[in-house]
Structures are given as structure tokens and as C-alpha cells.
Design a protein around this motif. Structure first.
Motif, PDB file in Angstrom:
ATOM      1  N   LYS A 159       0.828  -1.194   0.000  1.00 53.29           N
ATOM      2  CA  LYS A 159       0.000   0.000   0.000  1.00 53.29           C
ATOM      3  C   LYS A 159       0.869   1.253   0.000  1.00 53.29           C
ATOM      4  O   LYS A 159       1.899   1.309   0.677  1.00 53.29           O
ATOM      5  N   ARG A 179     -19.307   7.238  -5.279  1.00 54.36           N
ATOM      6  CA  ARG A 179     -17.999   6.687  -5.631  1.00 54.36           C
ATOM      7  C   ARG A 179     -17.402   7.453  -6.817  1.00 54.36           C
ATOM      8  O   ARG A 179     -16.203   7.778  -6.833  1.00 54.36           O
ATOM      9  N   MET A 213     -13.791   9.553  -7.008  1.00 58.21           N
ATOM     10  CA  MET A 213     -12.778   9.306  -8.030  1.00 58.21           C
ATOM     11  C   MET A 213     -12.467  10.590  -8.813  1.00 58.21           C
ATOM     12  O   MET A 213     -11.325  10.833  -9.204  1.00 58.21           O
ATOM     13  N   LYS A 273      -4.455  14.385  -8.436  1.00 58.35           N
ATOM     14  CA  LYS A 273      -3.335  13.919  -9.251  1.00 58.35           C
ATOM     15  C   LYS A 273      -2.947  14.955 -10.307  1.00 58.35           C
ATOM     16  O   LYS A 273      -1.764  15.150 -10.591  1.00 58.35           O
ATOM     17  N   ALA A 317       0.335   7.790  -6.109  1.00 57.13           N
ATOM     18  CA  ALA A 317      -0.248   6.486  -5.802  1.00 57.13           C
ATOM     19  C   ALA A 317      -1.150   6.563  -4.568  1.00 57.13           C
ATOM     20  O   ALA A 317      -2.167   5.861  -4.483  1.00 57.13           O
ATOM     21  N   ASP A 333      -4.634   7.512  -5.573  1.00 59.61           N
ATOM     22  CA  ASP A 333      -5.372   6.363  -6.116  1.00 59.61           C
ATOM     23  C   ASP A 333      -5.820   5.417  -5.013  1.00 59.61           C
ATOM     24  O   ASP A 333      -6.923   4.859  -5.062  1.00 59.61           O
ATOM     25  N   TYR A 334      -4.970   5.231  -4.013  1.00 63.87           N
ATOM     26  CA  TYR A 334      -5.288   4.294  -2.933  1.00 63.87           C
ATOM     27  C   TYR A 334      -6.534   4.720  -2.156  1.00 63.87           C
ATOM     28  O   TYR A 334      -7.301   3.870  -1.683  1.00 63.87           O
ATOM     29  N   VAL A 364      -9.319   5.801  -3.151  1.00 63.88           N
ATOM     30  CA  VAL A 364     -10.572   5.285  -3.718  1.00 63.88           C
ATOM     31  C   VAL A 364     -10.510   3.789  -4.021  1.00 63.88           C
ATOM     32  O   VAL A 364     -11.535   3.186  -4.363  1.00 63.88           O
ATOM     33  N   GLU A 365      -9.343   3.185  -3.902  1.00 61.07           N
ATOM     34  CA  GLU A 365      -9.250   1.746  -4.167  1.00 61.07           C
ATOM     35  C   GLU A 365     -10.128   0.950  -3.204  1.00 61.07           C
ATOM     36  O   GLU A 365     -10.623  -0.125  -3.546  1.00 61.07           O
ATOM     37  N   ARG A 366     -10.339   1.486  -2.011  1.00 59.47           N
ATOM     38  CA  ARG A 366     -11.143   0.769  -1.014  1.00 59.47           C
ATOM     39  C   ARG A 366     -12.596   0.632  -1.415  1.00 59.47           C
ATOM     40  O   ARG A 366     -13.326  -0.203  -0.882  1.00 59.47           O
ATOM     41  N   ARG A 417     -13.656   0.647  -4.904  1.00 53.82           N
ATOM     42  CA  ARG A 417     -13.811   0.354  -6.350  1.00 53.82           C
ATOM     43  C   ARG A 417     -14.727  -0.845  -6.530  1.00 53.82           C
ATOM     44  O   ARG A 417     -14.747  -1.747  -5.729  1.00 53.82           O
TER      45      ARG A 417
END
Length: 335
Positions: free
Chosen positions: A9, A295, A299, A306, A325, A328-329, A331-333, A335
Motif C-alpha cells: 500500500k 464513488r 474518483m 493527481k 499512488a 489512487d489508494y 478510492v481503491e477501497r 472500487r
């Protein structure tokens, strides 16, 4: 630039990359939360500070400063300042929200009492201002003191907005910018200021922190309706039970018919909740694709973060890649 450990992570990679700085921050935090005259202060503070949080906000200060090539050590004081402000707000929030659990552990107000939580929070605010002044940088003091005031404004605004169905996405954004994004943006902005980065670079860092903080809070609100209690440290539906009008519900209310609006009025505005109401709320959120839309908003804010960071010309490309990175992480939770 590819990351050295793509399966790890980003915040863990940042923690490793900044481990010496983070150790210095932790040492400073422990030293400054001590009190010879009131031993309850370190007891209460240690319970929350050492509860296993990610220390994301102070890490962002360290990363921003080092990414821009800062060679000194005042960034350690600023990172500790950011963590003290954050911890103080958590202590106060748990009293206001009458919370009993944070990060999967009993809250300080439950273990001690409300008075202790409020007063220790005040102590940490005072300590944070002492640390700001020690850097001798007036602009840093201006940024962080303004952030502390903005956080308080956001919390007060939330008191009137959280249970009012008239609260729209614009008001929600004001609340989030206050109570969450203000400290994220200040954390990254002071990292650029302390090393004398060009004004455009400092503004890009501020924008990155602001957008990342908004995304972070939106995801947090989303996870309340679809998260894993073991991972988040709180039960699914806590915001609903506490009658908090967060973004998923705001979207569902905006699309509601008269019957659905009456349900939200009864459960959120009036607080008359019955067995099965949470399940019905989830049905309504699904009916209007509120979670999907929320969501997408998160994003979108990550992309803004970014884009802002991409305008920065880093002295350390690896830290730059890790901060991209990290966005991005967030919102990875979900997706």
C-alpha cells in the motif's frame, strides 16, 4: 516512475521511505504531550495517538517537504503540529458525536469522561501553536492557524446541516472542506512553504491536499454504508444511526419521491428510527444509484488531486510517485 513494491500500500511505502522522519515526529509528539502537572493529559493523548492510526496527515507534510528537496528539520515540527491538531479535533468530535468507538477501540470520552477529552484536546491545540511558532515562519503559522479555525467552522456548520434535509451537495462540500480537507491541504502546503518552493508549486501542493482530503471524506462516508466493520473500526450504518446526512443520503434525498422523503425525514431529521430502517435506507440508496454516484465523485476528486500534483517539479521523483499512488489508494477501497 515505477514503485519499488507495487503490491504494498502506498501509505506503507511512504512510511518506510520516511521512517527516520516519522520516528523523529513520534519522538517529538511523545515529548510534547507530556505534562508534569496533569498526568491525565499523556494518558488520554497516548490512548488516541498510539491507537495505530496511519498518521497520514503528518506523513503528507514530511513527504511534501522532502519531495521538494527540503534539507532541514522544521518539517518534523510541522508534521507533529498537524498530528496534534488532528488528534485534538478527534477528541472533541467524539464528545460532540457521543461516540463510544474509534479505530476499533473505546473512545477517550468513554474511558475517562467528556471533560477530560475536551480539556486534553484544548491542551493539544495549545501545543500545536507552540510548535508552529518554533519554526519562525510567519506564513506557516498563518496557514496552520487558519486551518484550525476552518476545521472548527466546518464542525459547527455540520451541527446545523447534518440532520436537515435541505442540506445539498454544496453545503456538504463546505462541511467537508472545513472538517477534513482543510488539514490535508495545510499539511501539504506548509511542506512546500518551509522549503521555499515557488508559489505555483506551493499552490499545486495545497490543491492536491484539498482534493485528496475531500475524496478521503467522501470515501469514509461511502464506507459507512458498504464497508467492512473490521477494516473501518465502525459498524455499517453508524452514520445513519447517528442521523448524519452524508453524501450518499443527500443524493438519495435529491431523487426521492414523497414517500421516500417522508422516510428520510422521520429517520434523519426526527430521529424516529425503527427496526429495519437501515435495511430500507440501503434499498433506497441502491434504487437511486446513490452509492455509485458517490464513488464517482470521490474518483473525480482523486483525479483533481493527481492533476494538481502533476504540475509539481519534484526534487525527489520517488516521493512524487508515491504521493500520486496515495491518491489512487484513497478510492481503491471502494472500487
Amino acid at each position: 516512475m515505477p514503485l519499488d513494491h507495487p503490491g504494498e500500500k502506498p501509505h506503507d511505502q511512504l512510511a518506510k521511505r520516511l521512517s527516520a522522519d516519522m520516528d523523529a515526529v513520534n519522538t517529538l509528539i511523545r515529548a510534547r504531550m507530556a505534562s508534569k502537572n496533569a498526568p491525565r493529559i499523556p494518558e488520554v493523548t497516548a490512548h488516541l495517538v498510539e491507537a495505530g492510526g496511519k498518521r497520514l496527515r503528518p506523513m503528507m507534510t514530511l513527504a511534501a517537504a522532502r519531495m521538494m528537496g527540503y534539507p532541514g528539520d522544521d518539517h518534523v515540527k510541522l508534521a507533529a503540529t498537524v498530528e496534534f491538531i488532528h488528534t485534538a479535533t478527534l477528541l472533541h468530535d467524539d464528545v460532540v458525536d457521543e461516540s463510544s468507538q474509534r479505530r476499533g477501540r473505546p473512545t477517550a470520552n468513554l474511558l475517562w469522561d467528556n471533560k477530560s477529552s475536551v480539556l486534553v484536546g484544548d491542551y493539544l491545540f495549545a501545543r500545536s501553536f507552540q510548535l508552529m511558532v518554533e519554526t519562525g515562519n510567519l506564513r506557516v503559522l498563518d496557514i496552520l492557524s487558519n486551518a484550525a479555525a476552518t476545521i472548527a467552522e466546518g464542525e459547527v456548520l455540520q451541527l446545523s446541516a447534518a440532520q436537515n434535509l435541505a442540506t445539498d451537495e454544496g453545503i456538504y462540500l463546505k462541511v467537508v472542506r472545513g472538517k477534513t480537507a482543510a488539514l490535508f491541504s495545510a499539511a501539504t502546503e506548509v511542506g512546500g512553504v518551509i522549503c521555499g518552493a515557488p508559489e505555483a508549486q506551493v499552490e499545486a501542493l495545497r490543491t492536491y491536499g484539498d482534493a485528496l482530503g475531500i475524496a478521503f471524506q467522501i470515501v469514509d462516508d461511502l464506507l459507512d454504508y458498504q464497508g467492512d466493520a473490521k477494516a473501518t473500526g465502525k459498524n455499517v450504518g453508524d452514520d445513519f444511526r447517528e442521523r448524519k446526512l452524508t453524501l450518499p443520503v443527500i443524493k438519495a434525498v435529491a431523487a426521492a419521491d414523497a414517500e421516500e422523503r417522508a422516510f428520510w425525514s422521520r429517520t434523519i431529521e426526527k430521529g424516529k428510527q425503527e427496526d429495519g430502517d437501515l435495511e430500507h435506507a440501503l434499498v433506497l440508496l441502491d434504487r437511486h444509484d446513490a452509492l455509485t454516484a458517490t464513488r464517482a465523485d470521490a474518483m473525480g476528486w482523486v483525479e483533481q488531486a493527481k492533476a494538481a500534483l502533476s504540475e509539481v517539479e519534484p526534487a525527489d521523483a520517488e516521493l512524487h510517485a508515491l504521493m500520486l499512488a496515495l491518491a489512487d489508494y484513497v478510492v481503491e477501497r471502494v472500487r
